[in-house]
Design a protein around this motif. Structure first.
Motif, PDB file in Angstrom:
ATOM      1  N   ARG A  26      75.265  -0.496  31.700  1.00 16.44           N
ATOM      2  CA  ARG A  26      74.761  -0.283  32.908  1.00 16.44           C
ATOM      3  C   ARG A  26      73.578  -0.835  33.224  1.00 16.44           C
ATOM      4  NH1 ARG A  26      74.188   4.486  34.717  1.00 16.44           N
ATOM      5  NH2 ARG A  26      74.357   5.752  32.932  1.00 16.44           N
ATOM      6  N   TYR A  27      72.584  -0.351  32.316  1.00 24.64           N
ATOM      7  CA  TYR A  27      70.979  -0.812  32.705  1.00 24.64           C
ATOM      8  C   TYR A  27      70.818  -2.327  32.512  1.00 24.64           C
ATOM      9  CZ  TYR A  27      70.292   3.791  34.205  1.00 24.64           C
ATOM     10  OH  TYR A  27      70.303   5.097  35.126  1.00 24.64           O
ATOM     11  N   LYS A  28      71.474  -2.909  31.523  1.00 24.12           N
ATOM     12  CA  LYS A  28      71.464  -4.215  31.570  1.00 24.12           C
ATOM     13  C   LYS A  28      71.994  -4.946  32.754  1.00 24.12           C
ATOM     14  CE  LYS A  28      71.966  -4.882  26.715  1.00 24.12           C
ATOM     15  NZ  LYS A  28      72.781  -5.283  25.370  1.00 24.12           N
ATOM     16  N   ARG A  29      73.128  -4.658  33.202  1.00 21.98           N
ATOM     17  CA  ARG A  29      73.388  -5.151  34.791  1.00 21.98           C
ATOM     18  C   ARG A  29      72.504  -4.971  35.919  1.00 21.98           C
ATOM     19  NH1 ARG A  29      79.334  -5.364  35.151  1.00 21.98           N
ATOM     20  NH2 ARG A  29      79.305  -4.044  37.044  1.00 21.98           N
ATOM     21  N   LEU A  30      72.092  -3.679  35.796  1.00 24.76           N
ATOM     22  CA  LEU A  30      70.920  -3.182  36.736  1.00 24.76           C
ATOM     23  C   LEU A  30      69.878  -4.074  36.730  1.00 24.76           C
ATOM     24  CD1 LEU A  30      71.782   0.575  37.238  1.00 24.76           C
ATOM     25  CD2 LEU A  30      72.629  -1.328  38.801  1.00 24.76           C
ATOM     26  N   GLY A  31      69.281  -4.256  35.294  1.00 25.50           N
ATOM     27  CA  GLY A  31      67.980  -5.084  35.125  1.00 25.50           C
ATOM     28  C   GLY A  31      68.336  -6.456  35.466  1.00 25.50           C
ATOM     29  N   ALA A  32      69.492  -6.937  35.347  1.00 19.72           N
ATOM     30  CA  ALA A  32      69.605  -8.493  35.873  1.00 19.72           C
ATOM     31  C   ALA A  32      69.931  -8.419  37.363  1.00 19.72           C
ATOM     32  CB  ALA A  32      70.893  -8.914  35.170  1.00 19.72           C
ATOM     33  N   GLU A  70      64.298  -6.420  28.938  1.00 22.04           N
ATOM     34  CA  GLU A  70      64.592  -7.906  28.376  1.00 22.04           C
ATOM     35  C   GLU A  70      65.485  -8.533  29.260  1.00 22.04           C
ATOM     36  OE1 GLU A  70      65.989  -7.324  24.487  1.00 22.04           O
ATOM     37  OE2 GLU A  70      64.135  -6.487  23.744  1.00 22.04           O
ATOM     38  N   THR A  71      66.482  -7.917  29.753  1.00 24.74           N
ATOM     39  CA  THR A  71      67.327  -8.672  30.631  1.00 24.74           C
ATOM     40  C   THR A  71      66.752  -8.988  32.022  1.00 24.74           C
ATOM     41  OG1 THR A  71      68.817  -6.736  29.962  1.00 24.74           O
ATOM     42  CG2 THR A  71      69.648  -8.318  31.632  1.00 24.74           C
ATOM     43  N   VAL A  72      65.686  -8.031  32.497  1.00 24.09           N
ATOM     44  CA  VAL A  72      64.953  -8.738  33.603  1.00 24.09           C
ATOM     45  C   VAL A  72      64.322  -9.762  33.285  1.00 24.09           C
ATOM     46  CG1 VAL A  72      62.813  -7.952  35.069  1.00 24.09           C
ATOM     47  CG2 VAL A  72      64.605  -6.114  34.463  1.00 24.09           C
ATOM     48  N   LYS A  73      63.764  -9.991  32.359  1.00 17.65           N
ATOM     49  CA  LYS A  73      62.804 -11.085  31.887  1.00 17.65           C
ATOM     50  C   LYS A  73      63.850 -12.333  31.697  1.00 17.65           C
ATOM     51  CE  LYS A  73      59.070 -11.445  28.931  1.00 17.65           C
ATOM     52  NZ  LYS A  73      58.359 -11.163  27.625  1.00 17.65           N
ATOM     53  N   ALA A  74      65.134 -12.207  31.247  1.00 17.66           N
ATOM     54  CA  ALA A  74      66.112 -13.306  30.996  1.00 17.66           C
ATOM     55  C   ALA A  74      66.459 -13.874  32.011  1.00 17.66           C
ATOM     56  CB  ALA A  74      66.851 -12.993  29.862  1.00 17.66           C
ATOM     57  N   THR A  75      66.540 -12.925  33.122  1.00 22.43           N
ATOM     58  CA  THR A  75      67.463 -13.249  34.506  1.00 22.43           C
ATOM     59  C   THR A  75      66.566 -13.595  35.654  1.00 22.43           C
ATOM     60  OG1 THR A  75      67.558 -10.849  34.925  1.00 22.43           O
ATOM     61  CG2 THR A  75      69.410 -12.200  34.051  1.00 22.43           C
ATOM     62  N   SER A  76      65.238 -13.385  35.520  1.00 26.08           N
ATOM     63  CA  SER A  76      64.283 -13.204  36.712  1.00 26.08           C
ATOM     64  C   SER A  76      63.554 -14.801  36.695  1.00 26.08           C
ATOM     65  CB  SER A  76      63.474 -12.154  36.901  1.00 26.08           C
ATOM     66  OG  SER A  76      62.433 -12.264  37.857  1.00 26.08           O
ATOM     67  N   ALA A  77      63.322 -15.367  37.733  1.00 24.82           N
ATOM     68  CA  ALA A  77      62.326 -16.478  38.000  1.00 24.82           C
ATOM     69  C   ALA A  77      61.013 -15.853  37.807  1.00 24.82           C
ATOM     70  CB  ALA A  77      62.808 -17.391  39.018  1.00 24.82           C
ATOM     71  N   GLU A  78      60.760 -14.854  38.500  1.00 25.63           N
ATOM     72  CA  GLU A  78      59.399 -14.482  38.602  1.00 25.63           C
ATOM     73  C   GLU A  78      58.724 -13.701  37.393  1.00 25.63           C
ATOM     74  OE1 GLU A  78      59.466 -11.724  41.870  1.00 25.63           O
ATOM     75  OE2 GLU A  78      61.120 -12.886  42.604  1.00 25.63           O
ATOM     76  N   ASP A  79      57.333 -13.559  37.370  1.00 27.38           N
ATOM     77  CA  ASP A  79      56.825 -12.955  36.249  1.00 27.38           C
ATOM     78  C   ASP A  79      56.595 -11.250  36.467  1.00 27.38           C
ATOM     79  OD1 ASP A  79      56.249 -14.583  34.499  1.00 27.38           O
ATOM     80  OD2 ASP A  79      54.281 -15.083  35.092  1.00 27.38           O
TER      81      ASP A  79
END
Ligand SMILES: Cc1cc2nc3c(=O)[nH]c(=O)nc-3n(C[C@H](O)[C@H](O)[C@H](O)COP(=O)(O)O)c2cc1C
Length: 450
Positions: free
Chosen positions: A72-78, A121-130
């Motif tokens: 769930r939280y990986k999906r939300l992080g992405a 980690e999911t946020v980092k892998a899926t986000s273009a921003e810092d």
């Protein structure tokens, strides 16, 4: 207007019904404001979209996250939201709302830290921003809705309540002042652990009639925590003061501004069950004076009057009003809270029923200064990347939207691990079939008062 299911083919049709309902509800055709950053004290949020806390009821018996929680939280992080408000996490074993309620303590800390890290980690892998999203962990004691194991025999209440008692465990223990004082330290201890986990903030949950929310309306209680306004808000303010002085973490709150349970048994409500917002306004000012800078506002009690806080097409009873009226009431109450403390960052609730047009209502509310950030609850279960679609495509896709069918709540009530049965059906449809076993919430004990 009488209750109707969502059936709008375009924004103009929705606007017509908003007009017909007589509700004041801003609807904007332009979503750009949702993409703008928001400065919260010294932190910058990348956009105005938030994931509301949504319990998945999928922890291990010890309260640690399970595989489903990680998923769930990986999906939300992405998903691209600028604010991730993580679900209710118990501060004590007896305060868990169910046997699969997350519970942060020394033993579960390493697994909760892994959960936080994997989300980031999911946020980092899926986000273009810092910019990483601002993260909040909601801390709770479930009070009269505690059920730490299936055959739990008693619950704690802060005051008797003729409206809610018939729908709660019949064995109720009136929590003593001394027991409350001991709980304050458990909030502080859990806030320390939340900081170690990596969260930016804790939320001292004061909504939906769980323990602290119930205390706010404990007019009939004797002693230090009942009766006068000062007594009823004492516990909450003491917890906030202690956490702020002892833990290096931001303090936020999710708070009810209107219980829709008549005075003297409900908060923010008069004898006729109508909003009466003087006390919630006063509390907002006290929160500001104490250094709280962000509050997430909600209304109602999901066990007694769910239509007040989560308008739906279907549920345990037919709501006595159109979902537009329920959502508009909540959003106008948030507007009033914002007017009471204009510098406080407010997160609003009430958008999921509107499907893809929830983004248009959210943009309208932010443009008009009713709130700063728009939070999505059930929508996040159905459509975890709704924020990314708004930001990159300028729209939400109808086919991915929550249908407000209430099956996520049904799963929770029947003891299952919860998520979206319709849009995430591979995982949750079999779980829903197993948990409900042919039953519906019509057969559960839910109050249905206007
Ligand atoms: C299955 C489920 C779990 C929820 N868990 C929480 C929770 O942990 N904490 C909380 O404050 N609200 C919780 N809520 C309420 C939502 O955060 C939200 O306020 C509500 O669904 C209305 O917003 P929406 O219309 O965007 O869904 C939950 C709601 C549902 C349906």
């Amino acid at each position: 207007m009488e209750h109707k299911k969502f059936n709008y083919r375009d924004l103009d049709e929705l606007r017509e019904d908003v007009f017909r309902s007589g509700a004041e509800l801003p609807v904007s055709a332009q979503l750009d404001i949702l993409k703008t950053p928001f400065q919260l004290s010294n932190k910058l949020l990348s956009n105005r979209l938030a994931i509301h806390p949504m319990e998945g009821c999928d922890s291990t018996a010890e309260g640690a996250p399970s595989e489903l929680t990680f998923r769930r939280y990986k999906r939300l992080g992405a998903g691209g939201a600028g604010l991730l408000w993580v679900e209710a996490c118990a501060i004590s074993s007896e305060g868990r709302g169910n046997a699969r309620h997350l519970y942060l303590n020394r033993d579960t800390l390493p697994s909760l830290k892994m959960l936080f890290d994997s989300m980031m980690e999911t946020v980092k892998a899926t986000s273009a921003e810092d910019l990483r999203p601002y993260t909040v962990l909601q801390l709770t004691h479930s009070g009269r809705y505690s059920k730490p194991y299936p055959d739990a025999t008693a619950v704690v209440v802060t005051a008797e309540n003729p409206f809610l008692d018939p729908f709660s465990n019949s064995k109720r223990h009136l929590i003593t002042d001394e027991e409350l004082e001991r709980l304050e330290d458990q909030y502080v201890e859990t806030a320390h652990l939340a900081r170690e986990t990596g969260f930016d903030a804790v939320d001292i949950k004061a909504c939906h009639r769980y323990l602290i929310s119930e205390l706010l309306s404990a007019h009939t209680r004797e002693g230090h925590y009942g009766g006068s306004f000062d007594n009823r808000v004492r516990f909450l303010l003491q917890v906030i003061d202690k956490v702020k002085t002892q833990v290096d973490i931001d303090v936020t709150l999710r708070i009810n501004a209107y219980d829709a349970i008549p005075y003297p048994y409900g908060w923010g409500t008069d004898e006729n069950r109508l909003p009466s917002l003087d006390e919630p306004r006063r509390l907002m000012q006290l929160l500001w004076e104490r250094g709280v800078r962000m509050v997430n506002i909600t209304t109602g009690n999901p066990y007694y009057n769910p239509h007040i806080g989560r308008p739906a097409d279907t549920g345990p009873y037919t709501a006595p009003e159109h979902p537009i009226e329920s959502a508009a009431r909540m959003l106008n109450i948030i507007r009033e809270m914002k007017a009471a403390v204009p510098d406080m960052a407010l997160v609003g609730t009430g958008f999921s029923w509107f499907r893809e047009y929830g983004a248009n209502i959210a943009a309208g509310c932010i443009e008009r200064g009713w709130m700063d950030i728009a939070g999505f609850g059930r929508q996040a279960f159905a459509y975890p990347d709704f924020a990314r679609d708004i930001i990159t495509q300028g729209t939400m896709l109808h086919s991915k939207c929550c249908t407000s069918c209430t099956k996520c709540t049904e799963l929770m009530r029947f003891g299952g691990q919860t998520g979206c049965v319709v849009k995430d059906s591979q995982v949750y449809l079999p779980l829903w079939r197993k948990a409900t076993n042919g039953r519906t919430m019509m057969s559960t004990r839910v109050g249905n008062h206007v």
